[in-house]
Enzyme design. Structure first.
Site, PDB file in Angstrom:
ATOM      1  N   ARG B 121       0.796  -1.209  -0.135  1.00 38.17           N
ATOM      2  CA  ARG B 121       0.050  -0.061   0.076  1.00 38.17           C
ATOM      3  C   ARG B 121       1.013   1.252  -0.177  1.00 38.17           C
ATOM      4  NH1 ARG B 121      -3.088  -2.765   3.865  1.00 38.17           N
ATOM      5  NH2 ARG B 121      -4.871  -3.700   3.177  1.00 38.17           N
ATOM      6  N   LYS B 143       1.711  11.210 -11.759  1.00 36.51           N
ATOM      7  CA  LYS B 143       0.949  10.223 -12.377  1.00 36.51           C
ATOM      8  C   LYS B 143       1.748   9.057 -12.342  1.00 36.51           C
ATOM      9  CE  LYS B 143      -2.346  13.105 -15.111  1.00 36.51           C
ATOM     10  NZ  LYS B 143      -2.952  13.232 -16.555  1.00 36.51           N
ATOM     11  N   GLU B 185       7.048  17.876 -25.720  1.00 36.55           N
ATOM     12  CA  GLU B 185       6.394  18.554 -24.471  1.00 36.55           C
ATOM     13  C   GLU B 185       6.874  19.741 -23.925  1.00 36.55           C
ATOM     14  OE1 GLU B 185       4.031  16.768 -22.537  1.00 36.55           O
ATOM     15  OE2 GLU B 185       4.145  14.986 -23.518  1.00 36.55           O
ATOM     16  N   LYS B 229       5.122  22.631 -14.877  1.00 38.30           N
ATOM     17  CA  LYS B 229       4.543  21.340 -14.387  1.00 38.30           C
ATOM     18  C   LYS B 229       4.284  21.578 -13.099  1.00 38.30           C
ATOM     19  CE  LYS B 229       3.382  16.795 -15.393  1.00 38.30           C
ATOM     20  NZ  LYS B 229       3.518  15.561 -15.986  1.00 38.30           N
ATOM     21  N   GLU B 239      -5.954  16.464 -11.071  1.00 33.66           N
ATOM     22  CA  GLU B 239      -6.581  16.712 -12.288  1.00 33.66           C
ATOM     23  C   GLU B 239      -8.074  16.755 -12.082  1.00 33.66           C
ATOM     24  OE1 GLU B 239      -4.889  14.839 -15.767  1.00 33.66           O
ATOM     25  OE2 GLU B 239      -6.598  15.064 -16.864  1.00 33.66           O
ATOM     26  N   ARG B 243      -5.486  21.011 -13.966  1.00 35.51           N
ATOM     27  CA  ARG B 243      -4.319  20.134 -14.543  1.00 35.51           C
ATOM     28  C   ARG B 243      -4.578  19.411 -16.054  1.00 35.51           C
ATOM     29  NH1 ARG B 243      -0.965  15.587 -11.163  1.00 35.51           N
ATOM     30  NH2 ARG B 243       0.246  14.717 -13.205  1.00 35.51           N
ATOM     31  N   ASN B 247      -2.698  18.259 -20.747  1.00 32.91           N
ATOM     32  CA  ASN B 247      -2.998  17.305 -21.891  1.00 32.91           C
ATOM     33  C   ASN B 247      -3.297  17.755 -23.287  1.00 32.91           C
ATOM     34  OD1 ASN B 247      -3.326  14.953 -20.275  1.00 32.91           O
ATOM     35  ND2 ASN B 247      -5.226  15.564 -19.445  1.00 32.91           N
ATOM     36  N   HIS B 250      -2.953  16.059 -26.399  1.00 32.77           N
ATOM     37  CA  HIS B 250      -2.952  14.563 -26.114  1.00 32.77           C
ATOM     38  C   HIS B 250      -4.162  14.079 -26.366  1.00 32.77           C
ATOM     39  CE1 HIS B 250       0.730  15.774 -24.188  1.00 32.77           C
ATOM     40  NE2 HIS B 250       0.941  14.678 -23.424  1.00 32.77           N
ATOM     41  N   HIS B 254      -3.243  10.700 -28.611  1.00 31.20           N
ATOM     42  CA  HIS B 254      -3.357   9.708 -27.842  1.00 31.20           C
ATOM     43  C   HIS B 254      -4.312   8.856 -28.864  1.00 31.20           C
ATOM     44  CE1 HIS B 254      -2.677  10.164 -23.397  1.00 31.20           C
ATOM     45  NE2 HIS B 254      -1.699   9.846 -24.057  1.00 31.20           N
ATOM     46  N   HIS B 267       5.634   8.843 -28.427  1.00 34.66           N
ATOM     47  CA  HIS B 267       4.554   9.732 -27.854  1.00 34.66           C
ATOM     48  C   HIS B 267       4.840  10.940 -28.215  1.00 34.66           C
ATOM     49  CE1 HIS B 267       1.962  11.117 -24.856  1.00 34.66           C
ATOM     50  NE2 HIS B 267       2.830  11.822 -24.052  1.00 34.66           N
TER      51      HIS B 267
END
Lengths: 366, 366
Positions: B121, B143, B185, B229, B239, B243, B247, B250, B254, B267
């Site tokens: 955990r 993330k 980026e 960032k 997010e 946030r 993206n 993206h 994506h 990417h």
């Protein structure tokens, strides 16, 4: 209706305890703004009892509901089961604002929580616990997880639900053995935190079946146990310090479960034996009186929980398992030990000799 | 040496940017009290370059170090790879106080972070990013995740590192194609957040290779990107709102990656095309000027990043994928769109027609 708030800053949430809580679920969820899509995770037996009513209540309130069933039992508490929940979530286009509801006992709760924590990096999570163990323990505090082939709950996350809805009436369909196993955790709260709850358990004539309990004592048991857990978790969400006391009886208990391959005892039963053993260690160390330890053991016996492990279990093997336990810190075994009813201390100063002696004391005679 | 602090209350942490940061890693980790056992996760190629120095530095400082290598590439970013990390963690008796270090690019960082988030955990997590993409994007913000067979990063958790150690010199061993992908980026931060960074990119004569960049511009690129960032993430860790602007590019990016099965573009390349397409949508909606969109596209072209998708890609298929995207809210496609260089807005008011038009505009001529 009683409401207990678990205070965790932005992760705070309510535990609602009421006979009608299943029906209230959907209105509460709307108040909390929990999105439109809901995935109910359950096991076939529980779902037979409560699935229809739950879904009807949710759909009437305007939620889009889908369902995922997992066969009952600890053997299904695996990453593979989680992957199947992911698949259902994907097929039903769940979004970050969607909600996973755990309708079931501790296994369903732990798995659904872990899936909610990790699908899309976290969707909403709601607990509807249906066993006493899940009500007083698993559904409060945000521990989620699955088993690794080599150990219980080694994989998991801390992830808080948005709501816990408890309906004490669901316990009527719970097998007696599971009821008693849940009582082990209730007794634990009495010993570690709430002397008044312990006194109420001592005063009760019988504790071994729901039938003898009476509505008032049942309500007290649920409310005080949830309150105890909420108190502890609010003070230490991530188990940096205090929260470890909730593992009272669990150190040796887990080792017994593991050594008997989770077949001989169910969780609460192993914890009962673990508490008896921990009590003996505390007495050996001179930090707890023999008299109070006996009072603990008497309540456990009155609940018809086991206090002994089979004669053929290997004490060395138990010690070996303790070393690999995830609660081990810097390779020392930490024990949670009572100093008086309602108060415990945490120590890593227990010698292997004392542990062995305590384990021997809970071994059945040949 | 520059230090950027990511402010997230109890989850705050430092990003250290310095040529000697690899060597400083162990002393910083000791300051942070990160336990004794360390599991370094890397891929064989990166480990060949930096593994020995990293381990030596850690061992000299008194850490017990073990290693887990995962073959390079997105195809290994699976739950099955995570299970193998768990196995190594178990074999080496990692405890909750132990640390997982990600030594590698984004894939290693995402996977190691997810393993750290979910083993026992949550154990400590430290990032040592070795690609430009990982340095400016993946290593900041918490993330973590792995791919589901049907979609990228669908499984994951928000989990903050305790430390990010960036050594710009590692980029010398990075293939040029990956360097340029990382620059996508960087350009994104210029467009969505930092007009001054964008101006510096515009002024540079060449951006397509580290060799032409110069130490000062490289330092600026890394520092301003991490700062951008960190600013955004500090304001919205999970997010919920702001946030999402990270993206930018993206959404369509994506979809392109997915439709080309992650083989045709890496990417950053897909994101470059996604930014060009998003720019066209913003111009269509009348919220961004044609001139500024061209300035963006010119910087992308100067970096020798692709701006077009193959002629045989199906625009309908891209729309279909957008619907299943995890950034979809209540089944509407959300777009992040520039309104001027350095500022974006979030909208779900883009019609399928406008999306189709933008996608057609980035399709190569037959």
């Amino acid at each position: 209706m009683q409401t207990i708030t678990v205070n965790l800053a932005e992760n705070s949430y309510d535990i609602v305890i009421a006979p009608g809580s299943l029906e209230q679920l959907s209105s509460r969820m709307k108040e909390l703004n929990l999105g439109k899509k809901v995935l109910v995770v359950s096991n076939p037996e529980i779902f037979d009892y409560y699935g229809k009513a739950t879904i009807q209540s949710l759909e009437t309130a305007g939620f889009e509901v889908c369902t995922h069933l997992i066969p009952a039992g600890e053997t299904h508490k695996t990453l593979q089961s989680i992957e199947k929940i992911y698949d259902t979530a994907l097929e039903n286009y769940l979004e970050r604002s969607s909600t996973l509801i755990a309708l079931g006992g501790g296994v369903i709760g732990d798995m659904t929580g872990f899936a909610a924590a990790t699908w899309l990096r976290g969707v909403n999570f709601v607990q509807v616990p249906t066993s006493l163990l899940a009500i007083v323990d698993a559904s409060v505090g945000g521990k989620t997880g699955v088993n690794h082939p080599k150990g219980k709950n080694l994989i998991g996350a801390f992830y808080q639900p948005k709501l816990v809805a408890i309906n004490p009436l669901v316990l009527k369909t719970l097998p007696e053995r599971e009821f008693r196993a849940g009582m082990a955790e209730v007794i634990k709260y009495g010993v570690i935190w709430d002397a008044d709850l312990f006194a109420k358990l001592e005063q009760a004539e019988r504790l071994d079946s729901l039938d003898y309990l009476g509505e008032e004592l049942l309500q007290t048991i649920i409310t005080r146990s949830c309150q105890a857990k909420a108190d502890v978790v609010s003070k230490d969400e991530k188990e940096v310090g205090l929260r470890a006391i909730l593992n009272y009886g669990h150190t040796i208990g887990h080792a017994i479960e593991s050594l008997t391959e989770y077949e001989l005892f169910i969780h609460g039963e192993a914890i009962a034996i673990g508490m008896v053993a921990a009590g003996k260690i505390a007495v050996s160390l001179g930090i707890w009186t023999k008299e109070e330890a006996k009072r603990q053991d008497d309540v456990i016996i009155k609940t018809k929980l086991p206090t002994k492990i089979p004669a053929d279990l290997d004490t060395e093997a138990i010690l070996e398992i303790l070393k690999g336990d995830k609660k081990v810190k810097a390779s020392k075994v930490r024990f949670i030990l009572p100093t008086k009813i309602g108060t415990v201390t945490i120590t890593d100063k227990v010698t292997p000799e004392i542990i062995t002696e305590a384990i021997k004391a809970v071994i059945s005679e040949h």
